[in-house]
Design an enzyme around this catalytic site. Structure first.
Site, PDB file in Angstrom:
ATOM      1  N   ASP A 517       0.904  -1.045   0.082  1.00 10.79           N
ATOM      2  CA  ASP A 517      -0.230   0.017   0.153  1.00 10.79           C
ATOM      3  C   ASP A 517       0.784   0.976  -0.277  1.00 10.79           C
ATOM      4  O   ASP A 517       0.403   2.153  -0.371  1.00 10.79           O
ATOM      5  CB  ASP A 517      -0.641  -0.279   0.661  1.00 10.79           C
ATOM      6  N   ARG A 597     -18.770  -9.028  -3.301  1.00 14.95           N
ATOM      7  CA  ARG A 597     -18.029  -8.533  -2.311  1.00 14.95           C
ATOM      8  C   ARG A 597     -17.610  -7.261  -2.039  1.00 14.95           C
ATOM      9  O   ARG A 597     -17.359  -6.065  -2.352  1.00 14.95           O
ATOM     10  CB  ARG A 597     -16.497  -8.795  -2.366  1.00 14.95           C
TER      11      ARG A 597
END
Length: 643
Positions: A517, A597
């Protein structure tokens, strides 16, 4: 076809231009030696005469081959595009249209190596492998000395020491050849960074000093240039000395103790206080007693010459910085203790050596270094939150898995508000399938939810729920990892990914490819480069799941090779996974093959300069709502007493 032809011509002419300039400058170096200045008032004439003759030689050589310099001028943006391999991105698209899949795959691979954060290209490469079968991907801009080094280390890791020696020696030869080329190319035009060239009025020696110091700084930085993989900014630390470190041990393993000692002494030129290699050198000397005088075995000449030149360059640059007002800070080019250490783990066979035997000086590869003290296990603050696994149980660093962060009813309410505010491609620059063509992505931010609630387009209580649960998650993450400073929101995103019907058979891709990230994951180098365009300011991440009624979609952690899975997590309502955002935690999402999802994705920073702007605006909206008595959230968020 026209695009491919012109792009290939541009790439080819760029290579040919560099090769022609190298040939001419190298040739003129040999033909015209710079004369030493003599005594007396006219003593500088021999030196400047040789400078003029060399300049004439270079021009006479270059013009027939490359034409006038104006033919090769390019804007800085164009040069940057070539540096980042952008032409290969266009090329692969052109070759797809021409149905030349092998050429397209090689172009995509070449672009991806310099842009590992580019998820679409990564997916394109996977598609080529599926469509064209076994594809042998070629990096068209590969640095040969870097390729040989990587091959040598791979053979070393497999304990194939003779092959390791062959490739590492070839890598060294290529390195020194590339170093000479780099030095020569630095003798081209320079930009006068301190002032506009046309308005520059300097004396003879000031003008010479200005230009030469920029040339010298360029030459001095060749060490960094040759240690940097194509398209990257950060070099492989300790790159040149590593060759000798691997070689000293490889030569020992094949029984060539003379070469082992020679390479150990070469390594010690760069790190004279390295205890492991000092012990190794002493051990090799002991093995050679009575066979050859160890004192006659010297470090390699090319290593000694390069290091002497490098030290003299450094001295001149620092003298100029002190006396002429140049801004210069000497980097640590041979650093052994940064975040990198070594790009390959030390083979287990080394640990089986006898206590008095030699060892490789490299420590076992650590996890990427964090610039803060690592703690975990702090209070979870809320009585209903259930601890599941810590870092050790998740086979990693700075990881935690929690359940019951939100209730079933809150999951359903959040899902209802999501269906009313999400737009396809929101948060992904409008791309409805940013990571895989087999799923549709929809998203929304906290501020958007609150605005919709204020306007009455969704229930205000539901909109505020999104705001409140994200704040609850932030408090839990800050407390559990025992952070000494405030954790700020960097980005908050409610995202749903939906499997597209008719596109799920024989899927071999991921819903979200493996990445980190806050750095650019480079699996081939086993590195994570903390440099733009990565979000380098992110420190912690969290994913709060809203449902489980779908197939696939497991969250996975991997090693830095992006292949070896270390933990797999099945989402369900109220489950939250949180972790530090760096290269120590590569992660991705398996393909969602049926259903939808949904999760709240949260990224946090310890730097207030990078606080999420929309979050600040959302705070203002909440304050306004409270002032207008429009009803605070009815969520039951009552923290436990904190110690």
């Amino acid at each position: 076809a026209g695009a491919a032809r012109c792009l290939e011509r541009a790439l080819r002419s760029r290579r040919e231009l560099r090769a022609a300039r190298l040939r001419c400058r190298r040739s003129c170096r040999g033909q015209v030696r710079l004369a030493a200045p003599g005594p007396g008032p006219a003593g500088d004439l021999p030196f400047f005469g040789s400078v003029l003759r060399r300049a004439e030689c270079v021009r006479r050589c270059e013009e027939p081959r490359v034409g006038a310099a104006s033919r090769h001028r390019a804007a800085e943006e164009v040069r940057a595009d070539f540096q980042r391999r952008v032409p290969y991105s266009y090329l692969q698209r052109a070759y797809i249209q021409l149905n030349k899949l092998e050429e397209a795959a090689n172009a995509a691979h070449t672009f991806f190596l310099a842009n590992p954060e580019h998820m679409e290209i990564q997916q394109d490469i996977e598609n080529y492998k599926t469509t064209a079968g076994k594809v042998s991907l070629i990096d068209r801009e590969a640095k040969q000395h870097m390729e040989d080094y990587s091959a040598g280390v791979r053979h070393y890791d497999r304990e194939e020491y003779e092959l390791a020696i062959e490739f590492l020696e070839r890598a060294l030869k290529g390195y020194y050849s590339e170093d000479e080329d780099c030095q020569i190319m630095c003798e081209g035009p320079q930009r006068f960074e301190e002032h506009e060239y046309l308005d520059y009025k300097a004396s003879l020696y000031e003008a010479i000093a200005d230009h030469y110091m920029q040339v010298l700084a360029c030459k001095h930085d060749c060490v960094r240039e040759l240690a940097t993989r194509s398209g990257r900014i950060s070099p492989i630390e300790n790159f040149l000395p590593l060759h000798y470190d691997y070689l000293q041990f490889a030569y020992y393993r094949v029984g060539d103790h003379v070469k082992a000692l020679e390479c150990a002494k070469s390594y010690l030129l760069f790190h004279p206080d390295d205890e492991d290699v000092l012990e190794n050198a002493a051990y090799y000397e002991g093995l050679l007693e009575g066979v050859v005088d160890p004192g006659t075995i010297k470090p390699r000449k090319e290593a000694k010459t390069l290091l002497q030149r490098h030290k003299l360059e450094s001295h001149l640059l620092q003298v100029a910085a002190a006396g002429l007002g140049y801004a210069y800070t000497e980097p640590n080019y041979w650093n052994r203790y940064g975040a990198h250490q070594d790009e390959h783990s030390v083979p287990s066979s080394i640990s089986s050596e006898p206590e008095d035997g030699p060892r490789l000086s490299l420590p076992k590869k650590p996890m990427p270094k964090l610039d803060r003290e690592l703690k975990e296990g702090g209070p979870l603050l809320y009585s209903d939150v259930k601890f599941v696994y810590n870092s050790e149980q998740l086979n990693g660093t700075q990881r935690v898995l929690l359940d019951n962060v939100i209730s079933e009813e809150q999951c359903r309410e959040l899902h209802r508000v999501a269906s009313g505010i999400m737009l396809a491609g929101d948060g992904y620059r409008g791309k409805t399938s940013p990571h895989t063509p087999n799923e549709r992505f929809e998203g929304a931010t906290v501020l958007k939810a609150l605005k919709y609630g204020y306007e009455g387009r969704v229930p205000l209580k539901s909109a505020r729920l999104f705001y409140d649960i994200s704040e609850k998650a932030r408090r839990i993450v800050q407390s559990y990892f025992m952070l000494n400073s405030t954790l700020y929101f960097s980005y908050t995103h409610l995202v749903c990914r939906t499997a597209l019907s008719g596109q799920q058979e024989r899927r071999n891709d991921l819903s979200h490819p493996i990445h980190a990230d806050n750095c650019l994951l480079d699996p081939e180098a086993n590195e994570c480069w903390k440099e733009p365009p990565a979000y380098t300011f992110r420190d912690y991440s969290a994913l709060l799941y809203m449902n489980a009624d779908f197939e696939g979609g497991e969250f996975i952690f991997t090693e830095m090779d992006a292949k070896t899975v270390t933990a797999s997590i099945k989402p369900k309502c109220g489950r939250m996974i949180s972790f530090s955002s760096g290269g120590e935690n590569p992660h991705g999402v398996k393909a969602v093959t049926k259903g939808q999802r949904c999760a709240v994705a949260l990224w946090f920073t310890l730097d207030p300069l990078y606080r999420e702007l929309e979050r600040i605006q959302a705070d203002e909206v909440i304050a306004m709502l409270d002032q207008e008595h429009l009803g605070p959230s009815e969520m039951n968020i009552n923290p436990k007493d904190e110690l």
